[in-house]
Design an enzyme around this catalytic site. Structure first.
Site, PDB file in Angstrom:
ATOM      1  N   ASP A  46      -9.301   8.564  14.420  1.00 56.49           N
ATOM      2  CA  ASP A  46      -8.974   9.322  15.623  1.00 56.49           C
ATOM      3  C   ASP A  46     -10.208   9.374  16.546  1.00 56.49           C
ATOM      4  O   ASP A  46     -11.323   9.084  16.110  1.00 56.49           O
ATOM      5  CB  ASP A  46      -8.538  10.732  15.197  1.00 56.49           C
ATOM      6  CG  ASP A  46      -8.218  11.629  16.364  1.00 56.49           C
ATOM      7  OD1 ASP A  46      -7.440  11.211  17.241  1.00 56.49           O
ATOM      8  OD2 ASP A  46      -8.757  12.746  16.417  1.00 56.49           O
ATOM      9  N   ASP A  68     -10.788  11.947  19.838  1.00 51.36           N
ATOM     10  CA  ASP A  68     -11.186  13.296  20.252  1.00 51.36           C
ATOM     11  C   ASP A  68     -11.287  14.221  19.051  1.00 51.36           C
ATOM     12  O   ASP A  68     -10.327  14.374  18.296  1.00 51.36           O
ATOM     13  CB  ASP A  68     -10.162  13.889  21.234  1.00 51.36           C
ATOM     14  CG  ASP A  68     -10.077  13.115  22.540  1.00 51.36           C
ATOM     15  OD1 ASP A  68     -11.140  12.791  23.084  1.00 51.36           O
ATOM     16  OD2 ASP A  68      -8.965  12.831  22.995  1.00 51.36           O
ATOM     17  N   ASP A  71      -9.232  14.818  12.665  1.00 50.23           N
ATOM     18  CA  ASP A  71      -9.726  16.195  12.653  1.00 50.23           C
ATOM     19  C   ASP A  71      -8.611  17.227  12.675  1.00 50.23           C
ATOM     20  O   ASP A  71      -8.887  18.417  12.589  1.00 50.23           O
ATOM     21  CB  ASP A  71     -10.633  16.438  13.858  1.00 50.23           C
ATOM     22  CG  ASP A  71      -9.859  16.386  15.173  1.00 50.23           C
ATOM     23  OD1 ASP A  71      -9.171  15.375  15.408  1.00 50.23           O
ATOM     24  OD2 ASP A  71      -9.937  17.348  15.949  1.00 50.23           O
TER      25      ASP A  71
END
Length: 224
Positions: free
Chosen positions: A11, A13, A171
């Site tokens: 991922d 961001d 995240d």
């Protein structure tokens, strides 16, 4: 589970780059009446630009008001974001080292983000991580975004690998839900956004402090 990994889907961001400060500037330029705080923005990041603007407008307007203003607000946000993309954001610790270590292990790397490609590609080039990846898929690459498994499945298909051999690293619950549904093992980092929820609540296969720690874990699993 991690001993036969041949590739990783990572991922952007909240996982590789702390982009919340960029979101903060762009949103507050769009929304000139009063400013939001960084902590509020962090809870809204991760489900794509459209979702972000819906949430921001919902702070001030009812559903009809949001609908009436959405197109103009999204256009204004995108204009402001492109103007400052990457200026206020920074890489998380050990991202370069982690990506290089994964490449040194022979892993193929793909980035799957809900960020539009027009934002993701220049940001990754600006932060000098684009070259680690053989493919980048954005929130507008497929008909559905994470947490739908479609982007993960398409990435695995492009890699020519079964999902069981492709590790997802992210995240947020978005990443874990998408990876689980696609059949990919998934690790989470503890420092991202996750919509304001504790990372410990994410149903992943483990929490790794940094991407370098993830690479070291994979190296240890594959050395046995």
């Amino acid at each position: 589970m991690l001993s036969k990994i041949k590739a990783a889907i990572i991922d952007l961001d909240g996982t590789m780059i702390d982009t919340a400060p960029d979101f903060l500037v762009a949103i507050n330029r769009m929304r000139e009446d009063f400013a939001l705080t960084l902590d509020v923005i962090k809870t809204m990041v991760g489900k794509g630009s459209e979702n972000l603007i819906q949430q921001v407008l919902s702070l001030d307007f009812d559903a009809a008001g949001v609908a009436a203003r959405f197109d103009d607000a999204l256009a204004a946000y995108q204009r402001h974001y492109l103007a400052i993309n990457g200026d206020h954001s920074q890489l998380y610790p050990e991202v370069h080292e982690g990506l290089q270590a994964m490449r040194d292990l022979g892993l193929r790397l793909v980035c799957v983000t809900n960020k539009p490609l027009a934002f993701a590609l220049p940001l990754m080039q600006k932060k000098e991580i684009f070259h680690y990846f053989e493919q980048v898929y954005g929130g507008d690459s497929f008909a559905k975004k994470k947490p739908d498994p479609l982007p993960m499945l398409e990435a695995c298909k492009a890699l020519g690998l079964p999902p069981s051999q492709v590790l997802a690293i992210g995240d947020s619950s978005n990443d874990a839900i998408a990876a689980r549904a696609a059949g990919c093992p998934v690790l989470t980092v503890p420092y991202g956004y996750n919509h304001g929820e504790a990372v410990q609540n994410i149903q992943s296969d483990g929490i790794v402090e940094t991407l370098l720690v993830a690479a070291q874990l994979l190296s240890a699993k594959n050395s046995h």
